[in-house]
Write a protein that holds these residues in place. Structure first.
Motif, PDB file in Angstrom:
ATOM      1  N   VAL A  87      31.053  60.761  41.241  1.00  0.00           N
ATOM      2  CA  VAL A  87      31.182  59.691  42.232  1.00  0.00           C
ATOM      3  C   VAL A  87      32.626  59.215  42.361  1.00  0.00           C
ATOM      4  CG1 VAL A  87      28.819  58.912  41.807  1.00  0.00           C
ATOM      5  CG2 VAL A  87      30.697  57.826  40.589  1.00  0.00           C
ATOM      6  N   ASN A  88      32.898  58.638  43.517  1.00  0.00           N
ATOM      7  CA  ASN A  88      34.187  58.022  43.817  1.00  0.00           C
ATOM      8  C   ASN A  88      33.870  56.690  44.480  1.00  0.00           C
ATOM      9  OD1 ASN A  88      36.487  57.666  46.095  1.00  0.00           O
ATOM     10  ND2 ASN A  88      37.347  58.697  44.310  1.00  0.00           N
ATOM     11  N   SER A  89      34.468  55.607  44.002  1.00  0.00           N
ATOM     12  CA  SER A  89      34.031  54.262  44.393  1.00  0.00           C
ATOM     13  C   SER A  89      35.036  53.547  45.286  1.00  0.00           C
ATOM     14  CB  SER A  89      33.789  53.415  43.138  1.00  0.00           C
ATOM     15  OG  SER A  89      32.803  54.015  42.330  1.00  0.00           O
ATOM     16  N   TRP A  90      34.497  52.789  46.264  1.00  0.00           N
ATOM     17  CA  TRP A  90      35.299  51.977  47.167  1.00  0.00           C
ATOM     18  C   TRP A  90      34.692  50.569  47.231  1.00  0.00           C
ATOM     19  CZ3 TRP A  90      39.576  53.785  50.082  1.00  0.00           C
ATOM     20  CH2 TRP A  90      39.868  55.140  49.868  1.00  0.00           C
ATOM     21  N   HIS A  91      35.557  49.602  47.476  1.00  0.00           N
ATOM     22  CA  HIS A  91      35.149  48.199  47.549  1.00  0.00           C
ATOM     23  C   HIS A  91      34.993  47.794  49.010  1.00  0.00           C
ATOM     24  CE1 HIS A  91      35.042  43.908  46.699  1.00  0.00           C
ATOM     25  NE2 HIS A  91      36.110  43.708  47.442  1.00  0.00           N
ATOM     26  N   MET A  92      33.809  47.272  49.370  1.00  0.00           N
ATOM     27  CA  MET A  92      33.560  46.820  50.741  1.00  0.00           C
ATOM     28  C   MET A  92      33.947  45.356  50.879  1.00  0.00           C
ATOM     29  SD  MET A  92      29.842  48.563  51.579  1.00  0.00           S
ATOM     30  CE  MET A  92      29.055  47.646  50.247  1.00  0.00           C
ATOM     31  N   ASN A  93      34.895  45.095  51.774  1.00  0.00           N
ATOM     32  CA  ASN A  93      35.330  43.716  51.971  1.00  0.00           C
ATOM     33  C   ASN A  93      36.230  43.668  53.202  1.00  0.00           C
ATOM     34  OD1 ASN A  93      36.101  40.997  51.624  1.00  0.00           O
ATOM     35  ND2 ASN A  93      36.144  41.223  49.393  1.00  0.00           N
ATOM     36  N   ASP A  94      36.118  42.608  53.982  1.00  0.00           N
ATOM     37  CA  ASP A  94      37.011  42.453  55.127  1.00  0.00           C
ATOM     38  C   ASP A  94      38.411  42.063  54.688  1.00  0.00           C
ATOM     39  OD1 ASP A  94      34.870  43.033  56.733  1.00  0.00           O
ATOM     40  OD2 ASP A  94      34.471  40.949  57.311  1.00  0.00           O
ATOM     41  N   TYR A  95      38.537  41.563  53.461  1.00  0.00           N
ATOM     42  CA  TYR A  95      39.820  41.063  52.978  1.00  0.00           C
ATOM     43  C   TYR A  95      40.103  41.610  51.577  1.00  0.00           C
ATOM     44  CZ  TYR A  95      38.655  37.752  56.666  1.00  0.00           C
ATOM     45  OH  TYR A  95      38.272  37.194  57.859  1.00  0.00           O
ATOM     46  N   GLU A  96      41.313  41.361  51.109  1.00  0.00           N
ATOM     47  CA  GLU A  96      41.663  41.714  49.729  1.00  0.00           C
ATOM     48  C   GLU A  96      40.803  40.921  48.752  1.00  0.00           C
ATOM     49  OE1 GLU A  96      45.957  41.914  48.680  1.00  0.00           O
ATOM     50  OE2 GLU A  96      46.174  41.069  50.696  1.00  0.00           O
ATOM     51  N   SER A  97      40.708  41.439  47.537  1.00  0.00           N
ATOM     52  CA  SER A  97      39.910  40.772  46.512  1.00  0.00           C
ATOM     53  C   SER A  97      40.761  40.509  45.274  1.00  0.00           C
ATOM     54  CB  SER A  97      38.714  41.649  46.132  1.00  0.00           C
ATOM     55  OG  SER A  97      38.108  41.195  44.941  1.00  0.00           O
ATOM     56  N   VAL A  98      40.877  39.238  44.898  1.00  0.00           N
ATOM     57  CA  VAL A  98      41.592  38.880  43.672  1.00  0.00           C
ATOM     58  C   VAL A  98      40.927  39.524  42.465  1.00  0.00           C
ATOM     59  CG1 VAL A  98      42.222  36.978  42.132  1.00  0.00           C
ATOM     60  CG2 VAL A  98      42.447  36.700  44.609  1.00  0.00           C
ATOM     61  N   ALA A  99      39.605  39.482  42.436  1.00  0.00           N
ATOM     62  CA  ALA A  99      38.877  40.040  41.291  1.00  0.00           C
ATOM     63  C   ALA A  99      39.155  41.530  41.131  1.00  0.00           C
ATOM     64  CB  ALA A  99      37.376  39.797  41.463  1.00  0.00           C
ATOM     65  N   VAL A 235      52.915  49.712  55.106  1.00  0.00           N
ATOM     66  CA  VAL A 235      52.950  49.348  53.691  1.00  0.00           C
ATOM     67  C   VAL A 235      53.142  47.838  53.632  1.00  0.00           C
ATOM     68  CG1 VAL A 235      54.125  49.615  51.481  1.00  0.00           C
ATOM     69  CG2 VAL A 235      53.887  51.585  53.018  1.00  0.00           C
ATOM     70  N   CYS A 236      52.157  47.121  53.106  1.00  0.00           N
ATOM     71  CA  CYS A 236      52.131  45.666  53.141  1.00  0.00           C
ATOM     72  C   CYS A 236      52.128  45.096  51.734  1.00  0.00           C
ATOM     73  CB  CYS A 236      50.901  45.154  53.893  1.00  0.00           C
ATOM     74  SG  CYS A 236      50.488  46.062  55.385  1.00  0.00           S
ATOM     75  N   LYS A 237      52.904  44.055  51.523  1.00  0.00           N
ATOM     76  CA  LYS A 237      52.788  43.306  50.278  1.00  0.00           C
ATOM     77  C   LYS A 237      51.554  42.415  50.364  1.00  0.00           C
ATOM     78  CE  LYS A 237      54.299  41.646  46.280  1.00  0.00           C
ATOM     79  NZ  LYS A 237      55.594  40.934  46.164  1.00  0.00           N
ATOM     80  N   SER A 238      50.772  42.389  49.321  1.00  0.00           N
ATOM     81  CA  SER A 238      49.563  41.568  49.315  1.00  0.00           C
ATOM     82  C   SER A 238      49.869  40.122  49.701  1.00  0.00           C
ATOM     83  CB  SER A 238      48.931  41.604  47.917  1.00  0.00           C
ATOM     84  OG  SER A 238      47.933  40.602  47.811  1.00  0.00           O
ATOM     85  N   GLU A 239      49.010  39.561  50.521  1.00  0.00           N
ATOM     86  CA  GLU A 239      49.186  38.165  50.929  1.00  0.00           C
ATOM     87  C   GLU A 239      48.729  37.196  49.858  1.00  0.00           C
ATOM     88  OE1 GLU A 239      47.354  37.487  54.649  1.00  0.00           O
ATOM     89  OE2 GLU A 239      48.721  38.791  55.766  1.00  0.00           O
TER      90      GLU A 239
END
Length: 245
Positions: A87-99, A235-239
């Protein structure tokens, strides 16, 4: 080649997906132009790919001896199936996740690759079949879940991991032993996993840098993208590291 599985839930095609990786894994992606699919029994969580004990306890309370026997038979078969499951895993989210930044990054030089489910489906170049499913988070001690399809158990995780909101890519290995053989499997076809080729221009929508990454890191990442690809990617720096105005 990506195919849709008839049993597993999937997100909307435009659902944003994120893969949080350290710098070395990002470089590996660029050099090898492939995603690494890990063998599921190599994960740290010992509950991965096991039947849920809530079903066993419920069967015991009911005196359902056939159900108890089925639980232990499936457990034996799943022990072998995990050696054939990648398996290969991806995170579903409209935005970045701190966690997710905190969980997967061991240094300030971390990267998040952003894509969509549609782009992910279209990116695969390998002839081997890949499919996907949304992971279900359950209380293994309470839920009375059971399935006649062993692979369904590979999409269950404990509630403690619910923040991962995981979309799991799954390699459909084309030569899995029969159920009885699975009970005695000692070795799988790949010791730790296998790489599956992808088109980076399709896969990667944008690249995000860790909130705590140093200023020079952006130049390094841009330089690597120029060296190993011909892509002009954002290439974006995290907000998440920005201060309030």
């Amino acid at each position: 080649m990506f195919i849709n599985h008839r049993n597993w839930e999937v997100p909307d095609p435009d659902q944003p997906l994120w893969r949080y990786v350290d710098f070395t894994k990002f470089v590996d992606l660029l050099i090898n132009r492939s995603l690494f699919f890990s063998r599921i029994d190599r994960f740290d969580d010992p509950f991965e790919g096991n039947p849920v004990s809530g079903f066993l306890e419920s069967a015991r309370r009911r005196g359902d001896w056939r159900g108890i026997e089925e639980f232990y038979e499936q457990k034996k078969m799943l022990k072998g199936l995990r050696k054939y499951s990648f398996v290969n895993s991806w995170h579903m989210n409209d935005y970045e996740s701190v966690a997710m930044w905190n969980l997967y990054l061991q240094s300030d030089e971390g990267i998040a690759i952003r894509t969509t489910y549609r782009r992910l489906q279209d990116a695969f170049l390998d002839n081997r079949d890949v499919t996907a499913g949304v992971v279900k988070y359950v209380d293994f001690n309470e839920v009375e879940y059971s399935s006649d399809h062993l692979s369904d158990y590979l999409f269950l995780k404990r509630k403690s991991f619910e923040f991962e909101n995981e979309l799991r890519l799954f390699l459909l290995y084309d030569d899995i032993p029969d159920p009885e053989e699975l009970k005695t499997i000692v070795r799988g076809p790949y010791e730790y996993g296998t790489n599956i080729g992808v088109d980076l221009s399709v896969l990667i929508e944008s690249v995000y840098l860790s909130p705590t990454s140093p200023e020079w890191f952006e130049d390094l990442v841009r330089g690597l993208l120029a060296k190993f690809t011909d892509l002009d990617l954002p290439v974006c720096k995290s907000e998440l590291g920005k201060l309030p105005r």
